[in-house]
Design a protein around this motif. Structure first.
Motif, PDB file in Angstrom:
ATOM      1  N   TYR A  61      -2.227   7.167   4.889  1.00  0.00           N
ATOM      2  CA  TYR A  61      -3.167   6.058   4.824  1.00  0.00           C
ATOM      3  C   TYR A  61      -2.664   4.947   3.893  1.00  0.00           C
ATOM      4  CZ  TYR A  61      -6.004   9.675   6.943  1.00  0.00           C
ATOM      5  OH  TYR A  61      -6.461  10.667   7.768  1.00  0.00           O
ATOM      6  N   PRO A  62      -2.441   3.746   4.405  1.00  0.00           N
ATOM      7  CA  PRO A  62      -1.916   2.642   3.579  1.00  0.00           C
ATOM      8  C   PRO A  62      -2.773   2.339   2.363  1.00  0.00           C
ATOM      9  CG  PRO A  62      -1.834   2.081   5.923  1.00  0.00           C
ATOM     10  CD  PRO A  62      -2.602   3.360   5.827  1.00  0.00           C
ATOM     11  N   ARG A  63      -4.094   2.403   2.511  1.00  0.00           N
ATOM     12  CA  ARG A  63      -4.974   2.098   1.383  1.00  0.00           C
ATOM     13  C   ARG A  63      -4.728   3.067   0.224  1.00  0.00           C
ATOM     14  NH1 ARG A  63      -9.728   4.056  -0.388  1.00  0.00           N
ATOM     15  NH2 ARG A  63      -9.859   5.483   1.370  1.00  0.00           N
ATOM     16  N   LYS A  64      -4.525   4.336   0.555  1.00  0.00           N
ATOM     17  CA  LYS A  64      -4.272   5.329  -0.495  1.00  0.00           C
ATOM     18  C   LYS A  64      -2.914   5.116  -1.149  1.00  0.00           C
ATOM     19  CE  LYS A  64      -7.303   8.933   1.346  1.00  0.00           C
ATOM     20  NZ  LYS A  64      -7.388  10.338   1.815  1.00  0.00           N
ATOM     21  N   ILE A  65      -1.942   4.701  -0.354  1.00  0.00           N
ATOM     22  CA  ILE A  65      -0.618   4.403  -0.910  1.00  0.00           C
ATOM     23  C   ILE A  65      -0.702   3.238  -1.879  1.00  0.00           C
ATOM     24  CG2 ILE A  65       1.619   3.399  -0.307  1.00  0.00           C
ATOM     25  CD1 ILE A  65       1.590   6.358   0.101  1.00  0.00           C
ATOM     26  N   ASP A  66      -1.467   2.201  -1.514  1.00  0.00           N
ATOM     27  CA  ASP A  66      -1.636   1.046  -2.409  1.00  0.00           C
ATOM     28  C   ASP A  66      -2.270   1.469  -3.737  1.00  0.00           C
ATOM     29  OD1 ASP A  66      -0.568  -0.597  -0.485  1.00  0.00           O
ATOM     30  OD2 ASP A  66      -2.508  -1.310   0.267  1.00  0.00           O
ATOM     31  N   MET A  67      -3.275   2.336  -3.672  1.00  0.00           N
ATOM     32  CA  MET A  67      -3.944   2.811  -4.887  1.00  0.00           C
ATOM     33  C   MET A  67      -2.983   3.653  -5.725  1.00  0.00           C
ATOM     34  SD  MET A  67      -7.657   3.805  -3.244  1.00  0.00           S
ATOM     35  CE  MET A  67      -8.259   4.513  -4.775  1.00  0.00           C
TER      36      MET A  67
ATOM     37  N   ILE B 161       9.642   5.328 -10.706  1.00  0.00           N
ATOM     38  CA  ILE B 161      10.610   6.042  -9.859  1.00  0.00           C
ATOM     39  C   ILE B 161       9.986   6.521  -8.552  1.00  0.00           C
ATOM     40  CG2 ILE B 161      11.992   6.790 -11.824  1.00  0.00           C
ATOM     41  CD1 ILE B 161      10.735   9.611 -11.464  1.00  0.00           C
ATOM     42  N   ILE B 162       8.765   6.060  -8.263  1.00  0.00           N
ATOM     43  CA  ILE B 162       8.085   6.494  -7.040  1.00  0.00           C
ATOM     44  C   ILE B 162       8.360   5.518  -5.908  1.00  0.00           C
ATOM     45  CG2 ILE B 162       5.855   6.913  -5.946  1.00  0.00           C
ATOM     46  CD1 ILE B 162       4.815   7.931  -8.598  1.00  0.00           C
ATOM     47  N   GLU B 163       8.866   6.038  -4.801  1.00  0.00           N
ATOM     48  CA  GLU B 163       9.016   5.282  -3.558  1.00  0.00           C
ATOM     49  C   GLU B 163       7.920   5.750  -2.611  1.00  0.00           C
ATOM     50  OE1 GLU B 163      12.923   5.875  -1.979  1.00  0.00           O
ATOM     51  OE2 GLU B 163      13.843   5.858  -3.976  1.00  0.00           O
ATOM     52  N   ALA B 164       6.937   4.909  -2.385  1.00  0.00           N
ATOM     53  CA  ALA B 164       5.788   5.304  -1.569  1.00  0.00           C
ATOM     54  C   ALA B 164       6.016   4.937  -0.108  1.00  0.00           C
ATOM     55  CB  ALA B 164       4.519   4.640  -2.086  1.00  0.00           C
TER      56      ALA B 164
ATOM     57  N   ASP C 160      16.213  14.646 -10.519  1.00  0.00           N
ATOM     58  CA  ASP C 160      15.993  15.251  -9.198  1.00  0.00           C
ATOM     59  C   ASP C 160      15.519  14.226  -8.178  1.00  0.00           C
ATOM     60  OD1 ASP C 160      16.709  17.798  -9.903  1.00  0.00           O
ATOM     61  OD2 ASP C 160      14.672  18.607  -9.993  1.00  0.00           O
ATOM     62  N   THR C 161      15.729  14.559  -6.919  1.00  0.00           N
ATOM     63  CA  THR C 161      15.066  13.857  -5.817  1.00  0.00           C
ATOM     64  C   THR C 161      13.930  14.749  -5.339  1.00  0.00           C
ATOM     65  OG1 THR C 161      17.042  12.673  -5.093  1.00  0.00           O
ATOM     66  CG2 THR C 161      15.292  12.979  -3.470  1.00  0.00           C
ATOM     67  N   ILE C 162      12.717  14.220  -5.441  1.00  0.00           N
ATOM     68  CA  ILE C 162      11.511  14.979  -5.144  1.00  0.00           C
ATOM     69  C   ILE C 162      10.795  14.337  -3.956  1.00  0.00           C
ATOM     70  CG2 ILE C 162       9.253  15.698  -6.031  1.00  0.00           C
ATOM     71  CD1 ILE C 162      11.603  17.032  -7.436  1.00  0.00           C
ATOM     72  N   ILE C 163      10.245  15.164  -3.070  1.00  0.00           N
ATOM     73  CA  ILE C 163       9.347  14.672  -2.022  1.00  0.00           C
ATOM     74  C   ILE C 163       7.965  15.261  -2.269  1.00  0.00           C
ATOM     75  CG2 ILE C 163       8.776  14.688   0.433  1.00  0.00           C
ATOM     76  CD1 ILE C 163      11.737  14.704   1.075  1.00  0.00           C
ATOM     77  N   ASP C 164       6.985  14.391  -2.384  1.00  0.00           N
ATOM     78  CA  ASP C 164       5.572  14.793  -2.430  1.00  0.00           C
ATOM     79  C   ASP C 164       5.005  14.474  -1.052  1.00  0.00           C
ATOM     80  OD1 ASP C 164       2.937  15.344  -2.948  1.00  0.00           O
ATOM     81  OD2 ASP C 164       2.740  13.992  -4.656  1.00  0.00           O
ATOM     82  N   ALA C 165       4.880  15.504  -0.211  1.00  0.00           N
ATOM     83  CA  ALA C 165       4.668  15.286   1.219  1.00  0.00           C
ATOM     84  C   ALA C 165       3.254  14.839   1.583  1.00  0.00           C
ATOM     85  CB  ALA C 165       5.021  16.560   1.991  1.00  0.00           C
ATOM     86  N   CYS C 166       2.272  15.179   0.788  1.00  0.00           N
ATOM     87  CA  CYS C 166       0.891  14.712   1.007  1.00  0.00           C
ATOM     88  C   CYS C 166       0.400  14.204  -0.337  1.00  0.00           C
ATOM     89  CB  CYS C 166       0.021  15.844   1.540  1.00  0.00           C
ATOM     90  SG  CYS C 166       0.474  16.449   3.178  1.00  0.00           S
ATOM     91  N   ALA C 167       0.795  12.995  -0.681  1.00  0.00           N
ATOM     92  CA  ALA C 167       0.789  12.561  -2.081  1.00  0.00           C
ATOM     93  C   ALA C 167      -0.554  12.068  -2.611  1.00  0.00           C
ATOM     94  CB  ALA C 167       1.842  11.462  -2.273  1.00  0.00           C
ATOM     95  N   ALA C 168      -1.371  11.432  -1.790  1.00  0.00           N
ATOM     96  CA  ALA C 168      -2.602  10.829  -2.315  1.00  0.00           C
ATOM     97  C   ALA C 168      -3.512  11.903  -2.913  1.00  0.00           C
ATOM     98  CB  ALA C 168      -3.315  10.083  -1.193  1.00  0.00           C
ATOM     99  N   PRO C 169      -4.213  11.547  -3.997  1.00  0.00           N
ATOM    100  CA  PRO C 169      -4.294  10.233  -4.659  1.00  0.00           C
ATOM    101  C   PRO C 169      -3.164   9.946  -5.645  1.00  0.00           C
ATOM    102  CG  PRO C 169      -5.790  11.761  -5.707  1.00  0.00           C
ATOM    103  CD  PRO C 169      -5.182  12.516  -4.566  1.00  0.00           C
TER     104      PRO C 169
END
Length: 476
Positions: free
Chosen positions: A299-305, A317-320, A267-276
């Motif tokens: 927030y870039p910091r949360k994406i990095d984590m 398989i995660i594209e952040a 599947d192609t999935i979107i997690d629209a408010c993904a953090a953490p």
């Protein structure tokens, strides 16, 4: 002592905090920081970071969180003996910490009183020693005879269970008195640590056995096929099993949202408010690390984590993306087989974990957050393929953010609300199964209070997790 107390008090904690080794003193300093407006978890982390190694961090945490959970009742009790109030916030918090130990902990009264007096003397408030002594000894003598407001009223629930009266009245609009009382009582309990098994690397039974080897007790949470409740935990981040990526911390309510979403391999999935990141990770695990997950957060910091954690878990398989999911993005139009929107909310379902929330939120906040949720849903609707699904979830117990939002979306967009209150969502009084033997079916087992026939609302007193609301829509 209700409502806006966090926003109005000021810190006067005294000096020499770097020389404290007494757990009770550390707790009072943290409480004074919190009651000046600091977040509970941040204040605790700060005060414990510099503490002596001999300090019992679990005791300090329990004392601070216990006071905040029970603050309204504690202040109500103090008001019986302190008619004119206390001007110094630090002294107020010495009394609160002492009162909590006398009212709710198995603590020797003489030790509690003596330590409280020693703290004020050390901080240069020796002239208040007799006052502290008298108030706490009066509480000890009368703690089993404290009169409460009339039972059956919102005021009674507010005082007894330390829940602001506006929240109690709000809940009573949709639930019976007994239901609200049960939920208020559950919100005063210490939450369990729930983790999600990384099915890419292990299974639940194997994880529980590995945890046992590290001295940690683990039990499967019935009805949630990848959930393990951990007790006798240490610092999770230092555990070998965590560093090896065999699990990630995730509440069972959030797992239920992913289970209901039902992502499939490829599947192609979107997690629209993904953090953490827990929902994206669980999706990837259910998808067997095949397909595509677009994880979005502001927030870039949360994406990095998030990406760092994904690497530890063996997920690739995660594209952040760093973006606001409420903004228009033509590149995502009609791209998702399934989209999960775990939206920002008032958090009235997580009061066990974050008790300070109840003192910092107002009905105005609930209304504003509902507007944010509508904006997010409006933008996310176009990102779902025809025939695809959009799952909406929030960790709150708030009609304006749950049923009202689900009804609004179904009425205004080309989506149909799916029935997720199916027969396999059965009731069960046996939530925890205190054995590592998996001798039951891994069905979704929810004791639910349903806002509508088609949505699921998980309430803290009905299962071992946060308050959660989940609605699933299919695009025409």
């Amino acid at each position: 002592a209700t409502g806006s107390w966090l926003r109005k008090t000021e810190v006067s904690a005294g000096k020499d905090t770097d020389r404290m080794i007494n757990e009770r003193e550390l707790a009072v300093v943290a409480l004074t920081d919190i009651t000046s407006g600091s977040y509970n978890n941040i204040a605790l982390r700060k005060i414990l970071r510099g503490a002596d190694k001999s300090v019992s961090r679990s005791f300090v945490t329990e004392l601070v969180n216990g006071v905040i959970r029970n603050l309204i009742y504690i202040d109500y009790t103090l008001s019986v003996f302190v008619k004119s109030g206390v001007k110094r916030p630090f002294i107020t918090n010495v009394l609160r910490a002492g009162a909590y130990q006398l009212l709710f902990m198995d603590a020797r009264s003489a030790a509690v009183v003596n330590e409280s007096v020693n703290i004020v003397k050390k901080r240069g408030f020796g002239d208040l020693s007799a006052f502290i002594n008298g108030v706490l000894r009066n509480i000890e003598r009368t703690k089993n005879d404290m009169p409460l407001p009339e039972k059956g009223t919102a005021r009674y629930l507010s005082i007894k269970y330390s829940c602001p009266e506006w929240i109690v009245e709000y809940w009573l609009n949709d639930m019976s008195f007994d239901e609200v009382e049960s939920m208020c009582a559950a919100n005063l309990t210490k939450p369990a640590v729930t983790v999600c098994v990384n099915a890419l690397k292990t299974d639940r039974l194997s994880l529980i056995k590995i945890l046992a080897d590290e001295g940690v007790s683990g039990a499967p949470l019935r009805g949630f096929p990848n959930a393990v409740i951990m007790t006798k935990t240490q610092d999770i981040s230092k555990m070998t099993v965590y560093k090896d990526g065999l699990f990630h911390v995730m509440d069972s309510g959030a797992m239920a949202a992913v289970d209901i979403m039902d992502p499939k391999p490829g599947d192609t999935i979107i997690d629209a408010c993904a953090a953490p990141g827990g929902k994206s990770f669980y999706c990837a695990e259910k998808m067997k690390n095949t397909g595509r997950i677009i994880a979005i957060d502001k927030y870039p910091r949360k994406i990095d984590m998030l990406l760092k954690s994904a690497d530890t878990l063996g997920i690739n398989i995660i594209e952040a993306r760093t973006a606001d999911s409420a903004a228009v993005d033509p590149s995502l139009e009609n791209s998702a087989d399934a989209l999960l929107l775990d939206a920002p909310c008032s958090g009235l379902g997580v009061l066990r974990k974050k008790p300070d929330i109840k003192y910092n939120k107002t009905m105005d906040d609930v209304i504003a957050l509902a507007e944010t949720q509508r904006a997010l849903l409006s933008a996310c609707a176009s990102r779902v393929k025809p025939g695809g699904t959009l799952t909406y979830s929030v960790c709150t117990v708030s009609r304006a953010e749950t049923r009202d939002i689900a009804d609004w979306f179904a009425q205004n967009f080309n989506f149909e609300l799916e029935n997720i209150q199916a027969e396999n969502f059965i009731n069960s009084s046996e939530i925890r199964q205190e054995t590592i033997e998996e001798n039951y079916d891994d069905m979704l087992v929810f004791n639910t209070f349903s806002y509508s026939d088609k949505c699921v609302a998980l309430l803290p007193h009905q299962y071992d997790g946060d308050g959660f609301f989940i609605a699933k829509f299919r695009k025409a």
